[in-house]
Design an enzyme around this catalytic site. Structure first.
Site, PDB file in Angstrom:
ATOM      1  N   TYR A  68      -3.511  -3.368   5.659  1.00 59.97           N
ATOM      2  CA  TYR A  68      -2.186  -3.361   5.035  1.00 59.97           C
ATOM      3  C   TYR A  68      -1.507  -4.716   5.239  1.00 59.97           C
ATOM      4  O   TYR A  68      -1.240  -5.137   6.373  1.00 59.97           O
ATOM      5  CB  TYR A  68      -1.293  -2.246   5.607  1.00 59.97           C
ATOM      6  N   HIS A 129     -11.255   3.712   7.791  1.00 55.29           N
ATOM      7  CA  HIS A 129     -10.329   3.795   6.643  1.00 55.29           C
ATOM      8  C   HIS A 129     -10.961   4.505   5.451  1.00 55.29           C
ATOM      9  O   HIS A 129     -10.331   5.334   4.812  1.00 55.29           O
ATOM     10  CB  HIS A 129      -9.857   2.399   6.253  1.00 55.29           C
TER      11      HIS A 129
HETATM   12  N1  NAP Z   1      -6.118   6.420   4.147  1.00 52.67           N
HETATM   13  C1  NAP Z   1      -5.947   5.952   2.942  1.00 52.67           C
HETATM   14  O1  NAP Z   1      -6.905   5.567   2.228  1.00 52.67           O
HETATM   15  C2  NAP Z   1      -4.544   5.890   2.388  1.00 52.67           C
HETATM   16  C3  NAP Z   1      -4.356   5.661   1.017  1.00 52.67           C
HETATM   17  C4  NAP Z   1      -3.035   5.644   0.545  1.00 52.67           C
HETATM   18  C5  NAP Z   1      -1.972   5.824   1.439  1.00 52.67           C
HETATM   19  N2  NAP Z   1      -2.209   6.000   2.768  1.00 52.67           N
HETATM   20  C6  NAP Z   1      -1.092   6.169   3.721  1.00 52.67           C
HETATM   21  O2  NAP Z   1      -0.233   7.201   3.243  1.00 52.67           O
HETATM   22  C7  NAP Z   1       1.087   6.692   3.115  1.00 52.67           C
HETATM   23  C8  NAP Z   1       1.820   7.404   1.997  1.00 52.67           C
HETATM   24  O3  NAP Z   1       1.140   7.270   0.769  1.00 52.67           O
HETATM   25  P1  NAP Z   1       1.630   6.270  -0.395  1.00 52.67           P
HETATM   26  O4  NAP Z   1       2.458   5.176   0.192  1.00 52.67           O
HETATM   27  O5  NAP Z   1       0.406   5.925  -1.158  1.00 52.67           O
HETATM   28  O6  NAP Z   1       2.486   7.154  -1.374  1.00 52.67           O
HETATM   29  P2  NAP Z   1       3.686   8.203  -1.254  1.00 52.67           P
HETATM   30  O7  NAP Z   1       4.171   8.320   0.150  1.00 52.67           O
HETATM   31  O8  NAP Z   1       3.242   9.420  -1.970  1.00 52.67           O
HETATM   32  O9  NAP Z   1       4.801   7.520  -2.169  1.00 52.67           O
HETATM   33  C9  NAP Z   1       5.498   6.356  -1.810  1.00 52.67           C
HETATM   34  C10 NAP Z   1       6.476   6.027  -2.941  1.00 52.67           C
HETATM   35  O10 NAP Z   1       7.339   7.134  -3.135  1.00 52.67           O
HETATM   36  C11 NAP Z   1       8.699   6.705  -3.196  1.00 52.67           C
HETATM   37  N3  NAP Z   1       9.486   7.694  -2.450  1.00 52.67           N
HETATM   38  C12 NAP Z   1       9.342   8.019  -1.140  1.00 52.67           C
HETATM   39  N4  NAP Z   1      10.189   8.979  -0.771  1.00 52.67           N
HETATM   40  C13 NAP Z   1      10.924   9.262  -1.877  1.00 52.67           C
HETATM   41  C14 NAP Z   1      11.976  10.173  -2.110  1.00 52.67           C
HETATM   42  N5  NAP Z   1      12.437  10.979  -1.150  1.00 52.67           N
HETATM   43  N6  NAP Z   1      12.523  10.207  -3.361  1.00 52.67           N
HETATM   44  C15 NAP Z   1      12.065   9.395  -4.338  1.00 52.67           C
HETATM   45  N7  NAP Z   1      11.041   8.512  -4.164  1.00 52.67           N
HETATM   46  C16 NAP Z   1      10.482   8.443  -2.945  1.00 52.67           C
HETATM   47  C17 NAP Z   1       8.735   5.364  -2.522  1.00 52.67           C
HETATM   48  O11 NAP Z   1       9.682   4.544  -3.157  1.00 52.67           O
HETATM   49  P3  NAP Z   1      11.027   4.074  -2.349  1.00 52.67           P
HETATM   50  O12 NAP Z   1      10.572   2.985  -1.439  1.00 52.67           O
HETATM   51  O13 NAP Z   1      11.915   3.615  -3.462  1.00 52.67           O
HETATM   52  O14 NAP Z   1      11.565   5.263  -1.624  1.00 52.67           O
HETATM   53  C18 NAP Z   1       7.329   4.829  -2.711  1.00 52.67           C
HETATM   54  O15 NAP Z   1       7.262   4.036  -3.885  1.00 52.67           O
HETATM   55  C19 NAP Z   1       0.873   5.188   2.897  1.00 52.67           C
HETATM   56  O16 NAP Z   1       2.045   4.445   3.098  1.00 52.67           O
HETATM   57  C20 NAP Z   1      -0.220   4.923   3.886  1.00 52.67           C
HETATM   58  O17 NAP Z   1       0.296   4.836   5.201  1.00 52.67           O
HETATM   59  C21 NAP Z   1      -3.470   6.066   3.234  1.00 52.67           C
END
Ligand code: NAP
Length: 283
Positions: A68, A129
């Protein structure tokens, strides 16, 4: 905050004391904190505000990875923790080794680099990962097991693993694999359909749901909106509450917006009825 407790974290083959592990149902994701595939220093003020908000609100589980922002996400997380009044021991930090670093020496180096970025003595949970074609899990776990024995990491897990690979990891690990971190949301049930959720629930393994609100593109539905209205909550909160209503499921939404950060954390308190859970599951 609601929690999930595992009881099988005690079978350490090198004689660590018996203990259980309790984790909050909702933690904080850090993909895009500090940049994307490379560091974005201009975004530091926004990233630091997000991390500080998360610590202030009470998040204790933070999910990051060496990849990241090319390590900058770990650096900012470490900085935010040091700036805060929160004790390191009160936190649970997850990081991940990148698939191009899965050979024994590389695993050890990757972990040292992550610790250096975080400026911490240990990582609570260290994940592979995602699986790499042709990877030799025996060699990778030789490194991961050594990190456990040396106290550099406290628990091991995997991410994006199939059931077959998860079983192989369980065979190679000297300590229980405590999680498989996979995509899971109202609209992405692929790891339910392939049997992973059931396998985790039956084997005392956490399913850590990533991208729980579809990377911010949560689709509005009649059912979701009705239930949100009934709880005076947002649809995003209901989507998270639905996930964490399920045994062995924890999640790690990411947000850079302090309002969303607080709302996501509070979602763990929303008690959905059995009927509401069924309506959301079946829609
Ligand atoms: N292991 C893996 O391969 C893998 C892959 C992907 C992700 N991850 C982990 O999982 C975490 C979460 O997944 P993600 O970041 O892909 O997606 P997510 O948490 O599903 O979505 C993040 C997005 O949602 C918006 N958001 C968050 N809370 C909100 C709310 N209450 N209302 C409206 N919009 C909202 C955020 O925008 P704002 O900033 O405007 O709130 C951001 O753009 C990652 O950060 C990472 O740590 C792991």
């Amino acid at each position: 905050m609601r929690y999930e407790t595992l009881y099988n974290t005690s079978t350490h083959s090198f004689g660590q004391s018996v203990r259980r592990l309790t984790l909050p149902k909702i933690g904080f994701g850090t993909w895009k904190i500090g940049g994307g595939s490379s560091a974005d220093l201009k975004a530091d003020p926004v990233s630091m505000t997000a991390l500080r908000s998360a610590l202030d609100v009470g998040y204790t589980h933070f999910d990051t990875a060496e990849i990241y922002a090319n390590g900058h996400s770990e650096e900012l997380l470490g900085r935010a923790v040091r700036d805060s009044k929160v004790e390191r021991e009160a936190l649970f930090i997850t990081s991940k080794v990148t698939p191009s670093h899965l050979q024994y020496d590389q695993v050890l180096r990757a972990c040292e680099n992550s610790l250096s970025h975080l400026q911490m003595d240990y990582i609570d949970l260290y994940l592979i990962h995602w699986p790499q074609t042709g990877m030799k899990l025996k060699d990778t776990f030789r490194g991961l097991n050594k990190l456990m024995r040396d106290g550099k990491v406290k628990h091991l897990g995997v991410s994006n693993f199939s059931i077959k690979l998860l079983k192989e990891a369980q065979e190679q690990s000297e300590t229980p694999i405590i999680t498989n971190q996979v995509p899971y949301s109202l609209s992405d049930r692929s790891y339910v359909k392939n049997g992973m959720l059931e396998y985790c629930q039956q084997n005392d393994i956490l399913l850590t749901a990533y991208s729980p609100i579809d990377e911010g593109r949560l689709r509005s539905t009649k059912v979701l909106d009705e239930i949100a209205k009934a709880h005076n909550a947002t649809a995003y909160q209901i989507a998270l509450a639905w996930l964490v209503s399920q045994p062995r499921v924890i999640t790690i939404p990411m947000s850079a917006n302090p309002k969303h950060i607080a709302e996501n954390f509070q979602a763990a308190e929303i008690q959905l009825s059995d009927e509401e859970i069924a309506r959301l599951t079946d829609q």
